[in-house]
Design a protein around this motif. Structure first.
Motif, PDB file in Angstrom:
ATOM      1  N   LYS A   4       0.818  -1.212   0.000  1.00  0.00           N
ATOM      2  CA  LYS A   4       0.000   0.000   0.000  1.00  0.00           C
ATOM      3  C   LYS A   4       0.852   1.262   0.000  1.00  0.00           C
TER       4      LYS A   4
ATOM      5  N   CYS B 285      -8.761   5.486  -8.829  1.00  0.00           N
ATOM      6  CA  CYS B 285      -8.774   4.557  -9.966  1.00  0.00           C
ATOM      7  C   CYS B 285      -9.932   4.931 -10.882  1.00  0.00           C
TER       8      CYS B 285
ATOM      9  N   CYS C 169      -4.421   8.866  -0.625  1.00  0.00           N
ATOM     10  CA  CYS C 169      -5.593   8.400  -1.384  1.00  0.00           C
ATOM     11  C   CYS C 169      -5.141   7.880  -2.747  1.00  0.00           C
ATOM     12  N   THR C 170      -5.711   6.761  -3.165  1.00  0.00           N
ATOM     13  CA  THR C 170      -5.459   6.222  -4.508  1.00  0.00           C
ATOM     14  C   THR C 170      -6.744   6.313  -5.322  1.00  0.00           C
TER      15      THR C 170
ATOM     16  N   LYS D 107      -4.278   3.948   3.642  1.00  0.00           N
ATOM     17  CA  LYS D 107      -4.771   4.389   2.336  1.00  0.00           C
ATOM     18  C   LYS D 107      -6.291   4.464   2.283  1.00  0.00           C
ATOM     19  N   ARG D 108      -6.748   5.426   1.487  1.00  0.00           N
ATOM     20  CA  ARG D 108      -8.150   5.537   1.123  1.00  0.00           C
ATOM     21  C   ARG D 108      -8.228   5.331  -0.390  1.00  0.00           C
ATOM     22  N   PHE D 109      -9.332   4.744  -0.879  1.00  0.00           N
ATOM     23  CA  PHE D 109      -9.464   4.437  -2.299  1.00  0.00           C
ATOM     24  C   PHE D 109     -10.737   5.057  -2.864  1.00  0.00           C
TER      25      PHE D 109
ATOM     26  N   ILE E  93     -12.828   4.932  -6.430  1.00  0.00           N
ATOM     27  CA  ILE E  93     -12.961   4.250  -7.723  1.00  0.00           C
ATOM     28  C   ILE E  93     -14.085   4.912  -8.506  1.00  0.00           C
TER      29      ILE E  93
ATOM     30  N   LEU F 277     -13.375   3.476   1.369  1.00  0.00           N
ATOM     31  CA  LEU F 277     -13.660   3.174  -0.035  1.00  0.00           C
ATOM     32  C   LEU F 277     -14.852   3.995  -0.497  1.00  0.00           C
TER      33      LEU F 277
ATOM     34  N   LEU G 237      -7.421  -3.914  -6.378  1.00  0.00           N
ATOM     35  CA  LEU G 237      -7.321  -2.680  -5.599  1.00  0.00           C
ATOM     36  C   LEU G 237      -8.003  -2.846  -4.242  1.00  0.00           C
ATOM     37  N   LYS G 238      -9.180  -3.462  -4.255  1.00  0.00           N
ATOM     38  CA  LYS G 238      -9.945  -3.615  -3.016  1.00  0.00           C
ATOM     39  C   LYS G 238      -9.265  -4.544  -2.016  1.00  0.00           C
TER      40      LYS G 238
END
Length: 325
Positions: A6, A103, A100-101, A70-72, A74, A43, A30-31
C-alpha cells in the motif's frame, strides 16, 4: 501493478479498455488492499454521470483515511465525466492527496488528452491496459472457459462464437456457460451448436461478410452486408477480389490433385481449408474468373459515380447467382 504494498501504490491509476473482465480484475486487486472492516470508511465507489459535481469528487479525494494507510476512490464509467470534472482531476493530480489512490475506469481515453497525460505522469504503471484480447489470444481463453466446465470446444466453434459475440471476455464467458448447459449430454461444443444457439450481436467484420458470398447464399450475404456500419464498398471489393483469387487457387490445386499444399499456399488453418474446398464446389469451371471481371466492372462504376450501395448489391446478387449474368 496493483500487487505492490500500500505504501508504494501510486496516487492514481486509469484502467482503459472495453474488456469488462479486466477492469473488474483491476478493481478487485485494488480492493484487496483495504483493511478488513474499514471498507465503509476508506472506499468510495462512484459511477460517473454528466451531473457529477467536481467539488463532491474533490472532497472525496482529499479526505484522509480512517484508521488505515490508504483511502481508495474508484470511478466507474469515467468516460461520462463532464469536462469540468476532468479539468478538476488534472489540477488535483498536480498536487494529489498522497494518502488516497484514485482509480478511473475508461472504455477509451486518448493519449493526447490532458487527463491521460496527468495520470501517466504519476508513474510508469499508472495506465493499465484493459483492451480486449485479439482473436488468437481469445481462442485459448474461450477454450479454457469450456475446459473449466468439463467441456471441449473446437477451434471452428470458438471462431464462430467470437464472430457472433465480439471480443468481450465477460460476454464470451457467459455464452460459453450457456453452451455448456445446452450441450452437456454430448460433452463437447461444435460449430453447429454455436450457429444454432448464439445470435449475432457483434458488428459484422468485413471478412466474415465474404463467407455467405462464397456459399452463394444471397439472403445471408445481404443480411450481413446491411448489418455493417457505414461500410466502404471499395474496401469490401478489394477483400472480395482477394477471396475470389483464393478460391481460384483452391480450384486449380484440387484439379491437379495437390490438396495437400492448400493450407501452406493459402496460409490458412485446416478447418478453414475445409470450407474453401466446399465453397469451390459451388462454382462451375471458369465462373470464378468471370466474377473477377465483374468485380473490375463494379470498381470502374463505383469510381465513376454510381450509387455505391445499389451497385455493390448488384455485384453480390450476381456472384450469388440471384440475377442473370
Amino acid at each position: 501493478m496493483l500487487e505492490t504494498k500500500k505504501s508504494a501504490m501510486l496516487v492514481a491509476y486509469a484502467a482503459i479498455g472495453s474488456d469488462e473482465r479486466k477492469k473488474k480484475s483491476v478493481v478487485n486487486r485494488l480492493k484487496r488492499h483495504l483493511d478488513a472492516g474499514m471498507e465503509a470508511f476508506n472506499l468510495d465507489e462512484i459511477t460517473a454521470t454528466a451531473e457529477l459535481d467536481p467539488a463532491t469528487l474533490l472532497g472525496s479525494l482529499n479526505t484522509l483515511p480512517f484508521g488505515a494507510e490508504k483511502r481508495f476512490v474508484i470511478v466507474n464509467a469515467a468516460d461520462r465525466l463532464d469536462m469540468t470534472v476532468k479539468d478538476m482531476l488534472v489540477d488535483y493530480l498536480s498536487n494529489p492527496n498522497s494518502a488516497c489512490t484514485l482509480c478511473l475506469l475508461f472504455d477509451s481515453l486518448p493519449k493526447k488528452t490532458l487527463l491521460y497525460k496527468a495520470i501517466a505522469s504519476v508513474g510508469p504503471q499508472a495506465i493499465i491496459d484493459c483492451a480486449p484480447k485479439k482473436n488468437r489470444s481469445l481462442v485459448a481463453e474461450v477454450k479454457m472457459f469450456a475446459g473449466a466446465r468439463g467441456m471441449y470446444m473446437d477451434d471452428s466453434a470458438i471462431y464462430e462464437l467470437i464472430k457472433r459475440s465480439g471480443e468481450s471476455g465477460k460476454l464470451l464467458e457467459k455464452q460459453v456457460i450457456q453452451l455448456c448447459t445446452l450441450c452437456r449430454a454430448q460433452g463437447h461444443i461444435s460449430y453447429n451448436d454455436v450457429v444454432n444457439n448464439i445470435s449475432q450481436t457483434a458488428e459484422i467484420k468485413p471478412w466474415d461478410f465474404l463467407d455467405p458470398i462464397c456459399q452463394r447464399n444471397a439472403v445471408a450475404a445481404l443480411t450481413q452486408y446491411h448489418l455493417m456500419v457505414n461500410p466502404s464498398q471499395i474496401a469490401l471489393l478489394v477483400m472480395l477480389v482477394g477471396r475470389l483469387r483464393e478460391l481460384i487457387c483452391t480450384q486449380s490445386l484440387m484439379a491437379r490433385g495437390q490438396e495437400y499444399v492448400l493450407a501452406s499456399t493459402l496460409r490458412k488453418r485446416d478447418f478453414q481449408i475445409d470450407k474453401y474446398k466446399r465453397w469451390v464446389r459451388n462454382f462451375a469451371p471458369g465462373e470464378l474468373s468471370r466474377f473477377l471481371q465483374a468485380c473490375a466492372d463494379c470498381d470502374r462504376d463505383l469510381k465513376s459515380g454510381a450509387d455505391p450501395d445499389i451497385r455493390f448489391t448488384q455485384l453480390i446478387l450476381q456472384i450469388c447467382g440471384a440475377v442473370q449474368q
